[in-house]
Design a protein around this motif. Structure first.
Motif, PDB file in Angstrom:
ATOM      1  N   PRO A 139      21.509 -47.854  24.446  1.00 56.81           N
ATOM      2  CA  PRO A 139      21.043 -47.243  23.187  1.00 56.81           C
ATOM      3  C   PRO A 139      19.527 -47.194  23.055  1.00 56.81           C
ATOM      4  N   SER A 140      18.819 -48.203  23.585  1.00 55.99           N
ATOM      5  CA  SER A 140      17.366 -48.229  23.389  1.00 55.99           C
ATOM      6  C   SER A 140      16.681 -47.063  24.081  1.00 55.99           C
ATOM      7  N   LEU A 141      17.145 -46.700  25.279  1.00 55.64           N
ATOM      8  CA  LEU A 141      16.519 -45.594  25.985  1.00 55.64           C
ATOM      9  C   LEU A 141      16.870 -44.260  25.343  1.00 55.64           C
ATOM     10  N   VAL A 142      18.104 -44.113  24.888  1.00 55.52           N
ATOM     11  CA  VAL A 142      18.481 -42.877  24.205  1.00 55.52           C
ATOM     12  C   VAL A 142      17.710 -42.742  22.903  1.00 55.52           C
ATOM     13  N   THR A 143      17.528 -43.862  22.200  1.00 54.23           N
ATOM     14  CA  THR A 143      16.727 -43.835  20.967  1.00 54.23           C
ATOM     15  C   THR A 143      15.301 -43.409  21.260  1.00 54.23           C
ATOM     16  N   THR A 144      14.726 -43.948  22.340  1.00 44.66           N
ATOM     17  CA  THR A 144      13.365 -43.571  22.725  1.00 44.66           C
ATOM     18  C   THR A 144      13.276 -42.083  23.029  1.00 44.66           C
ATOM     19  N   PHE A 145      14.230 -41.595  23.806  1.00 44.45           N
ATOM     20  CA  PHE A 145      14.254 -40.178  24.178  1.00 44.45           C
ATOM     21  C   PHE A 145      14.327 -39.286  22.944  1.00 44.45           C
ATOM     22  N   LEU A 146      15.247 -39.588  22.041  1.00 39.51           N
ATOM     23  CA  LEU A 146      15.432 -38.751  20.856  1.00 39.51           C
ATOM     24  C   LEU A 146      14.271 -38.897  19.877  1.00 39.51           C
ATOM     25  N   THR A 147      13.687 -40.091  19.809  1.00 41.91           N
ATOM     26  CA  THR A 147      12.529 -40.271  18.935  1.00 41.91           C
ATOM     27  C   THR A 147      11.361 -39.418  19.394  1.00 41.91           C
ATOM     28  N   ILE A 148      11.097 -39.443  20.715  1.00 43.81           N
ATOM     29  CA  ILE A 148      10.011 -38.619  21.259  1.00 43.81           C
ATOM     30  C   ILE A 148      10.285 -37.147  20.982  1.00 43.81           C
ATOM     31  N   LEU A 149      11.518 -36.715  21.188  1.00 47.70           N
ATOM     32  CA  LEU A 149      11.871 -35.317  20.969  1.00 47.70           C
ATOM     33  C   LEU A 149      11.706 -34.937  19.502  1.00 47.70           C
ATOM     34  N   THR A 150      12.125 -35.827  18.592  1.00 45.85           N
ATOM     35  CA  THR A 150      11.978 -35.552  17.159  1.00 45.85           C
ATOM     36  C   THR A 150      10.508 -35.446  16.763  1.00 45.85           C
ATOM     37  N   LEU A 151       9.696 -36.378  17.266  1.00 47.15           N
ATOM     38  CA  LEU A 151       8.270 -36.360  16.932  1.00 47.15           C
ATOM     39  C   LEU A 151       7.586 -35.120  17.511  1.00 47.15           C
ATOM     40  N   LEU A 152       7.953 -34.730  18.732  1.00 38.57           N
ATOM     41  CA  LEU A 152       7.371 -33.528  19.320  1.00 38.57           C
ATOM     42  C   LEU A 152       7.752 -32.283  18.526  1.00 38.57           C
ATOM     43  N   THR A 153       9.012 -32.217  18.129  1.00 34.67           N
ATOM     44  CA  THR A 153       9.467 -31.075  17.345  1.00 34.67           C
ATOM     45  C   THR A 153       8.730 -31.002  16.009  1.00 34.67           C
ATOM     46  N   THR A 154       8.603 -32.151  15.339  1.00 34.66           N
ATOM     47  CA  THR A 154       7.912 -32.183  14.052  1.00 34.66           C
ATOM     48  C   THR A 154       6.433 -31.839  14.214  1.00 34.66           C
ATOM     49  N   ALA A 155       5.805 -32.395  15.262  1.00 32.21           N
ATOM     50  CA  ALA A 155       4.390 -32.100  15.491  1.00 32.21           C
ATOM     51  C   ALA A 155       4.191 -30.624  15.806  1.00 32.21           C
ATOM     52  N   GLY A 156       5.068 -30.073  16.637  1.00 33.70           N
ATOM     53  CA  GLY A 156       4.980 -28.649  16.936  1.00 33.70           C
ATOM     54  C   GLY A 156       5.159 -27.790  15.708  1.00 33.70           C
ATOM     55  N   LEU A 157       6.062 -28.207  14.822  1.00 39.42           N
ATOM     56  CA  LEU A 157       6.281 -27.476  13.579  1.00 39.42           C
ATOM     57  C   LEU A 157       5.011 -27.441  12.733  1.00 39.42           C
ATOM     58  N   PHE A 158       4.384 -28.597  12.532  1.00 40.18           N
ATOM     59  CA  PHE A 158       3.161 -28.644  11.733  1.00 40.18           C
ATOM     60  C   PHE A 158       2.042 -27.836  12.393  1.00 40.18           C
TER      61      PHE A 158
END
Length: 526
Positions: A139-158
């Protein structure tokens, strides 16, 4: 994920092809590619190590002290319903440096998000992921992967919202689309009785026939049966999220069917009827063949239908509270002094109130564009979910937050409908998102809201140990990103319907996936 990089991080989709000879990537593209390579490598390592560990030792890969939720391990770990206290990993399962780094990153990322409460008891060590898990992947690695993806998506949106603006070609396309829609409305009003429209009549779809029909069909058309489906689906998701619903139990099936009848035909029917009543003057211009402006049903008959559906819906909600044992239990629902209002009844009352202020003056939230869209999205996603959850279990804060997040995704879907009517909305004074921000900003707000909220939900699922469901949800988000990159973002004015038809099923099944994850999690904690 490689589709989301050019979607958010290049200017390929916002410049005319004649002007743009070669897409110029922004700095976010390099960050996205680096993050992808790193997280895919970590995820691949976790998957390989997890499968080998399960096959060889019949136990999960254990970087954070997680164990299979068997009777022996749960007793040894000292698990309580909420929170769960985990013991440190045994020497035989000590994490590697890569695993430690991933777990630390996941813990830091989750600390910035809504994390489950953890209370330490005695000298026990609280693991970074405070739950049990039966996942095949760490779970920790999947959480890391999805967290990075979420932050990248949000940053790209802004980034895109802060840098985009409508050019002359986009403004010309908006004007052209407005004239086309006006022409379509005019032609439809002239030819409403051409061809077979009987099904449209009963379902309440635009373009229904103007022929004489029985009154019961008119009443049914006012309730728009085609709009019942999301509410019925939401009740099913809430029942699944409770962890207590069984398809083999006839009583559970009857309970769920009753809740679906309340949410769909009764309360959604009330919502659609009052909306048509309040919009009767606009419909007299845009759709004069509809029941109210055409005079096929009288004003008193409509008012009677509005009150009848609302009161019957509230009565059924009160009956469901009685069936679930909520009345008099001293803990469920809302308390006004000594007066208890059951959770399902309170849900129905709140939904009826939101429906009224959405359609009727003086508030009439639909005039405020995206604010009204969010109120509608929350009513169609969160409220039926809460109903199903309350009927078969307890409504907890985690589920409420997740359903509200999905309401934001529903807001993004609702915004898609606003691109074809920008000129009309502007003329009527409706502050839709495309009117307020322009086409280019609005399309990225729309896509980013849909993606970021679902990715945030997937991240939370991975954080609490529901890794299998988190990966499944990510696999349901990826096609939505693909359709955004290939259909919606290149031309939201022309491809809005095409995009919705292609992507919306994945969003709907993502809601069910999240509900099943929460239901499975509740069972692990019992």
């Amino acid at each position: 994920f490689f589709f989301v990089c050019p979607m958010y991080c290049t200017e390929k989709y916002i410049k005319p092809a004649a002007v743009l000879r070669r897409p110029a990537p922004s700095p976010w593209a390099n960050i996205a590619v680096f993050g992808t390579i790193l997280t895919v490598a970590l995820l691949s390592t976790a998957l390989f190590d997890g499968i080998i560990g399960r096959l060889s030792a019949s136990a999960l890969w254990n970087p954070a002290g997680l164990e299979l939720p068997t009777a022996t391990t749960t007793a040894a770990l000292g698990i309580v319903p909420r929170p769960v206290i985990l013991q440190p990993a045994t020497p035989a399962h000590q994490p590697s440096k890569v695993q430690q780094a991933a777990a630390t990153g996941a813990g830091f990322a989750a600390a910035m998000m809504v994390a489950p409460a953890v209370a330490a008891q005695g000298p026990a060590t609280v693991a970074p992921l405070a739950t049990v898990s039966d996942a095949w992947v760490d779970p920790s690695l999947v959480t890391t992967f999805l967290t990075i993806l979420t932050l990248l998506t949000t940053a790209g949106l802004f980034y895109k919202v802060s840098t985009e603006a409508d050019d002359a070609e986009v403004l010309a396309a908006v004007s052209r689309k407005g004239k086309e829609e006006e022409k379509k409305i005019s032609e439809r009003n002239k030819q409403t009785n051409i061809g077979s429209k009987s099904a449209n009549q009963l379902l309440g779809i635009k373009g229904a026939t103007d022929e004489e029909v029985p009154l019961w069909k008119i009443r049914l058309q006012l309730t728009k049966p085609v709009t019942w489906v999301p509410l019925i689906w939401g009740v099913a998701c809430g029942a699944a999220a409770s962890g207590n619903f069984s398809w083999t139990n006839p009583t559970d099936i009857v309970k769920a069917a009753t809740a679906m009848f309340m949410s769909g035909p009764l309360l959604t029917g009330y919502t659609q009827t009052i909306n048509d009543w309040e919009d009767r003057e606009i419909d007299a211009i845009n759709e004069p063949y509809r029941p109210i402006p055409s005079g096929k049903i009288t004003g008193p008959q409509v008012i009677a239908q509005i009150w009848g559906l609302l009161l019957l819906g509230i009565a059924v909600a009160a009956g469901l509270d009685q069936w679930a044992g909520h009345w008099g239990d001293g803990r469920s629902g809302i308390f006004l002094g000594d007066v208890q209002i059951g959770p399902i009844t309170a849900n129905a009352l709140f939904g009826g109130f939101v429906a009224y202020i959405y359609s009727a003056e003086p508030l009439k939230l639909k005039k405020f564009g995206w604010i009204g869209n969010y109120a509608l999205g929350a009513s169609y996603i969160a409220l039926p979910w809460w109903c199903g959850q309350s009927l078969f279990g307890d409504l907890n804060p985690e589920v409420m937050v997740l359903s509200v997040l999905y309401s934001l995704a529903g807001l993004g879907i609702a915004i898609v409908n606003d691109f074809k009517s920008i000129e009309g909305d502007r003329a009527l004074g409706l502050v839709s998102l495309p009117v307020q921000f322009g086409v280019n900003k609005a399309k990225y707000i729309c896509a980013g809201t849909i993606d970021a909220t679902q990715l945030a939900v997937a991240t939370y699922l991975a954080y609490i140990g529901e890794t299998n469901y988190a990966i499944a949800l990510f696999l349901l988000v990826a096609p939505q990103m693909f359709f955004q990159a290939t259909t919606f973002l290149p031309n939201p004015l022309e491809n809005d319907v095409k995009y919705q038809a292609a992507a919306q099923p994945f969003l709907v099944f993502g809601i069910l996936c999240t509900a099943l994850a929460m239901g499975h999690h509740q069972q692990l904690l019992v």
